[in-house]
Design a protein around this motif. Structure first.
Motif, PDB file in Angstrom:
ATOM      1  N   THR A   6       0.833  -1.205   0.000  1.00  0.00           N
ATOM      2  CA  THR A   6       0.000   0.000   0.000  1.00  0.00           C
ATOM      3  C   THR A   6       0.865   1.252   0.000  1.00  0.00           C
ATOM      4  O   THR A   6       0.579   2.227  -0.713  1.00  0.00           O
ATOM      5  CB  THR A   6      -0.932   0.006   1.225  1.00  0.00           C
ATOM      6  OG1 THR A   6      -1.791  -1.134   1.167  1.00  0.00           O
ATOM      7  CG2 THR A   6      -1.783   1.267   1.265  1.00  0.00           C
ATOM      8  N   LEU A   7       1.938   1.254   0.793  1.00  0.00           N
ATOM      9  CA  LEU A   7       2.809   2.427   0.849  1.00  0.00           C
ATOM     10  C   LEU A   7       3.565   2.623  -0.460  1.00  0.00           C
ATOM     11  O   LEU A   7       3.744   3.758  -0.926  1.00  0.00           O
ATOM     12  CB  LEU A   7       3.791   2.297   2.022  1.00  0.00           C
ATOM     13  CG  LEU A   7       3.262   2.682   3.414  1.00  0.00           C
ATOM     14  CD1 LEU A   7       2.818   4.149   3.432  1.00  0.00           C
ATOM     15  CD2 LEU A   7       2.106   1.806   3.865  1.00  0.00           C
ATOM     16  N   ARG A   9       2.475   1.720  -3.354  1.00  0.00           N
ATOM     17  CA  ARG A   9       1.471   2.184  -4.307  1.00  0.00           C
ATOM     18  C   ARG A   9       1.230   3.685  -4.130  1.00  0.00           C
ATOM     19  O   ARG A   9       1.134   4.440  -5.105  1.00  0.00           O
ATOM     20  CB  ARG A   9       0.185   1.396  -4.094  1.00  0.00           C
ATOM     21  CG  ARG A   9      -0.881   1.593  -5.157  1.00  0.00           C
ATOM     22  CD  ARG A   9      -2.049   0.657  -4.871  1.00  0.00           C
ATOM     23  NE  ARG A   9      -3.163   0.918  -5.757  1.00  0.00           N
ATOM     24  CZ  ARG A   9      -3.328   0.364  -6.949  1.00  0.00           C
ATOM     25  NH1 ARG A   9      -2.412  -0.488  -7.412  1.00  0.00           N
ATOM     26  NH2 ARG A   9      -4.382   0.650  -7.692  1.00  0.00           N
ATOM     27  N   LEU A  10       1.165   4.131  -2.869  1.00  0.00           N
ATOM     28  CA  LEU A  10       1.010   5.560  -2.592  1.00  0.00           C
ATOM     29  C   LEU A  10       2.216   6.351  -3.103  1.00  0.00           C
ATOM     30  O   LEU A  10       2.058   7.436  -3.670  1.00  0.00           O
ATOM     31  CB  LEU A  10       0.832   5.788  -1.093  1.00  0.00           C
ATOM     32  CG  LEU A  10      -0.537   5.467  -0.510  1.00  0.00           C
ATOM     33  CD1 LEU A  10      -0.474   5.478   1.016  1.00  0.00           C
ATOM     34  CD2 LEU A  10      -1.591   6.455  -1.013  1.00  0.00           C
ATOM     35  N   GLU A  13       1.857   6.876  -6.736  1.00  0.00           N
ATOM     36  CA  GLU A  13       0.812   7.848  -7.042  1.00  0.00           C
ATOM     37  C   GLU A  13       1.289   9.269  -6.769  1.00  0.00           C
ATOM     38  O   GLU A  13       1.081  10.183  -7.580  1.00  0.00           O
ATOM     39  CB  GLU A  13      -0.435   7.543  -6.213  1.00  0.00           C
ATOM     40  CG  GLU A  13      -1.155   6.267  -6.606  1.00  0.00           C
ATOM     41  CD  GLU A  13      -2.329   5.964  -5.697  1.00  0.00           C
ATOM     42  OE1 GLU A  13      -2.568   6.744  -4.730  1.00  0.00           O
ATOM     43  OE2 GLU A  13      -3.012   4.952  -5.937  1.00  0.00           O
ATOM     44  N   HIS A  14       1.947   9.460  -5.628  1.00  0.00           N
ATOM     45  CA  HIS A  14       2.408  10.795  -5.263  1.00  0.00           C
ATOM     46  C   HIS A  14       3.529  11.263  -6.191  1.00  0.00           C
ATOM     47  O   HIS A  14       3.614  12.454  -6.505  1.00  0.00           O
ATOM     48  CB  HIS A  14       2.862  10.809  -3.809  1.00  0.00           C
ATOM     49  CG  HIS A  14       1.740  10.572  -2.850  1.00  0.00           C
ATOM     50  ND1 HIS A  14       1.944  10.365  -1.507  1.00  0.00           N
ATOM     51  CD2 HIS A  14       0.390  10.498  -3.036  1.00  0.00           C
ATOM     52  CE1 HIS A  14       0.775  10.172  -0.911  1.00  0.00           C
ATOM     53  NE2 HIS A  14      -0.170  10.240  -1.826  1.00  0.00           N
ATOM     54  N   LEU A  54       6.505   6.045   4.534  1.00  0.00           N
ATOM     55  CA  LEU A  54       6.494   6.840   3.309  1.00  0.00           C
ATOM     56  C   LEU A  54       7.338   8.086   3.535  1.00  0.00           C
ATOM     57  O   LEU A  54       7.239   8.740   4.586  1.00  0.00           O
ATOM     58  CB  LEU A  54       5.064   7.235   2.960  1.00  0.00           C
ATOM     59  CG  LEU A  54       4.852   8.086   1.708  1.00  0.00           C
ATOM     60  CD1 LEU A  54       5.210   7.296   0.455  1.00  0.00           C
ATOM     61  CD2 LEU A  54       3.400   8.562   1.632  1.00  0.00           C
ATOM     62  N   PHE A  74      -4.533   8.317   2.984  1.00  0.00           N
ATOM     63  CA  PHE A  74      -4.541   9.421   2.033  1.00  0.00           C
ATOM     64  C   PHE A  74      -5.798   9.340   1.169  1.00  0.00           C
ATOM     65  O   PHE A  74      -6.231   8.254   0.790  1.00  0.00           O
ATOM     66  CB  PHE A  74      -3.321   9.355   1.108  1.00  0.00           C
ATOM     67  CG  PHE A  74      -2.040   9.830   1.726  1.00  0.00           C
ATOM     68  CD1 PHE A  74      -1.685  11.170   1.692  1.00  0.00           C
ATOM     69  CD2 PHE A  74      -1.180   8.926   2.327  1.00  0.00           C
ATOM     70  CE1 PHE A  74      -0.491  11.611   2.241  1.00  0.00           C
ATOM     71  CE2 PHE A  74       0.022   9.346   2.885  1.00  0.00           C
ATOM     72  CZ  PHE A  74       0.359  10.697   2.845  1.00  0.00           C
ATOM     73  N   THR A  75      -6.348  10.505   0.845  1.00  0.00           N
ATOM     74  CA  THR A  75      -7.484  10.592  -0.077  1.00  0.00           C
ATOM     75  C   THR A  75      -7.132  11.551  -1.193  1.00  0.00           C
ATOM     76  O   THR A  75      -6.929  12.747  -0.956  1.00  0.00           O
ATOM     77  CB  THR A  75      -8.746  11.081   0.645  1.00  0.00           C
ATOM     78  OG1 THR A  75      -9.035  10.223   1.752  1.00  0.00           O
ATOM     79  CG2 THR A  75      -9.939  11.090  -0.310  1.00  0.00           C
ATOM     80  N   GLY A  76      -7.025  11.045  -2.412  1.00  0.00           N
ATOM     81  CA  GLY A  76      -6.681  11.890  -3.543  1.00  0.00           C
ATOM     82  C   GLY A  76      -7.897  12.603  -4.102  1.00  0.00           C
ATOM     83  O   GLY A  76      -9.038  12.165  -3.926  1.00  0.00           O
ATOM     84  N   THR A  99      -3.981  15.652  -2.533  1.00  0.00           N
ATOM     85  CA  THR A  99      -4.255  14.540  -1.633  1.00  0.00           C
ATOM     86  C   THR A  99      -4.333  15.056  -0.203  1.00  0.00           C
ATOM     87  O   THR A  99      -3.646  16.023   0.170  1.00  0.00           O
ATOM     88  CB  THR A  99      -3.174  13.442  -1.747  1.00  0.00           C
ATOM     89  OG1 THR A  99      -3.611  12.271  -1.045  1.00  0.00           O
ATOM     90  CG2 THR A  99      -1.837  13.891  -1.182  1.00  0.00           C
ATOM     91  N   LEU A 101      -4.132  13.870   3.901  1.00  0.00           N
ATOM     92  CA  LEU A 101      -3.693  12.856   4.857  1.00  0.00           C
ATOM     93  C   LEU A 101      -4.460  13.033   6.159  1.00  0.00           C
ATOM     94  O   LEU A 101      -4.435  14.108   6.757  1.00  0.00           O
ATOM     95  CB  LEU A 101      -2.193  12.986   5.114  1.00  0.00           C
ATOM     96  CG  LEU A 101      -1.616  12.130   6.257  1.00  0.00           C
ATOM     97  CD1 LEU A 101      -1.758  10.641   5.958  1.00  0.00           C
ATOM     98  CD2 LEU A 101      -0.140  12.492   6.500  1.00  0.00           C
TER      99      LEU A 101
END
Length: 268
Positions: A6-7, A9-10, A13-14, A54, A74-76, A99, A101
């Motif tokens: 998950t981290l 993947r974040l 994305e970031h 992260l 996080f919500t993008g 995003t 946090l």
């Protein structure tokens, strides 16, 4: 708690949303106001993950270190940015995306040297190109501690959580109580290689799938798994249900305050 995939993947994305661009940084909640003021308008160089941690690197030799813990996330969103909802610790806005946090265990501004110091305390991460599985093996091969506990020790191996722990032990028929020094190098190398593949797939698809093709629902005729965590798994959160391979009820116990799932037959 989110596992390592998950981290990573974040981080991807970031990097895609903010990398090599100046970002607007704020702390609607107010708990990261000082740090946000130092970063607002600064070039976001890169994002990277190590295990469940992260790191956001900025051009001013500043790093934001985030550990989501049990409740963080996080919500993008697409710009223009919506009004903040809930307790937003950190808000990042790039050219087209942003995003929020919320609820992390940790979100602090540190130096690159401090970031390296924190990373140095973590074990090898199967998802990092610079990972050295030999470091983990040296710890495991000398330990009387169970392999189930060692796989969850982030100083031994970074990024593996309860799901990957249970599933990789099942996939290799390893009793969870096996001591590290009794595991054997050949088995360890198989476990490491499997984690590399499984976790990389988790980054790609955004969920944990560990069931081999011959045990998939469409092959066996069983109903697909229905669980908020998603993914097809062998034993995780399947206590009391029949093992997908031998039909023995999946066992459950507590180990170091975490739930441990395994098959008493396949992992005997």
């Amino acid at each position: 708690m989110p596992e390592g995939h998950t981290l990573h993947r974040l981080a991807r994305e970031h990097q895609a949303d903010f990398g090599d661009g100046a970002v607007r940084v704020s702390s609607p909640q107010g708990r990261f106001t000082a740090g946000a003021a130092q970063l607002d308008g600064v070039l976001f160089e890169r994002a990277e993950a190590h295990g469940k941690h992260l790191f956001h690197h900025y051009a001013t030799d500043a790093v934001v270190h985030v550990h989501l813990g049990l409740y963080g996330g996080f919500t993008g969103f697409a710009l223009p940015a919506p009004e903040p909802r809930g307790q937003v610790r950190l808000r990042l806005e790039g050219e087209e995306r942003g995003t929020d946090l919320r609820g992390p265990t940790r979100c602090d501004l540190i130096t690159p040297e401090e970031a390296e110091s924190r990373r140095a305390k973590l074990g090898p991460d199967p998802l990092r190109d610079d990972a050295d599985p030999e470091r983990s093996w040296q710890r495991i091969s000398r330990s009387r501690t169970s392999i189930a506990a060692l796989l969850m020790d982030q100083t031994v191996l970074a990024g593996v959580g309860n799901v990957y722990r249970a599933e990789v032990l099942f996939r290799h028929g390893i009793p969870p109580t096996t001591s590290g020094r009794s595991l054997g190098r050949e088995r360890w190398e198989l476990v490491w290689g499997d984690l590399v593949d499984l976790m990389a797939d988790g980054v790609k698809v955004g969920r944990i799938d560990t069931v081999r093709p011959e045990h998939e629902p469409q092959v066996t005729g069983r109903a697909p798994r229905e669980d908020r965590h998603g993914g097809e798994v062998y034993v995780y959160r399947r206590a009391g249900l029949p093992c997908l391979v031998c039909a023995t009820p999946v066992a459950l116990t507590d180990l170091h305050a975490r739930k441990l799932y395994w098959c008493p037959t396949c992992q005997s």
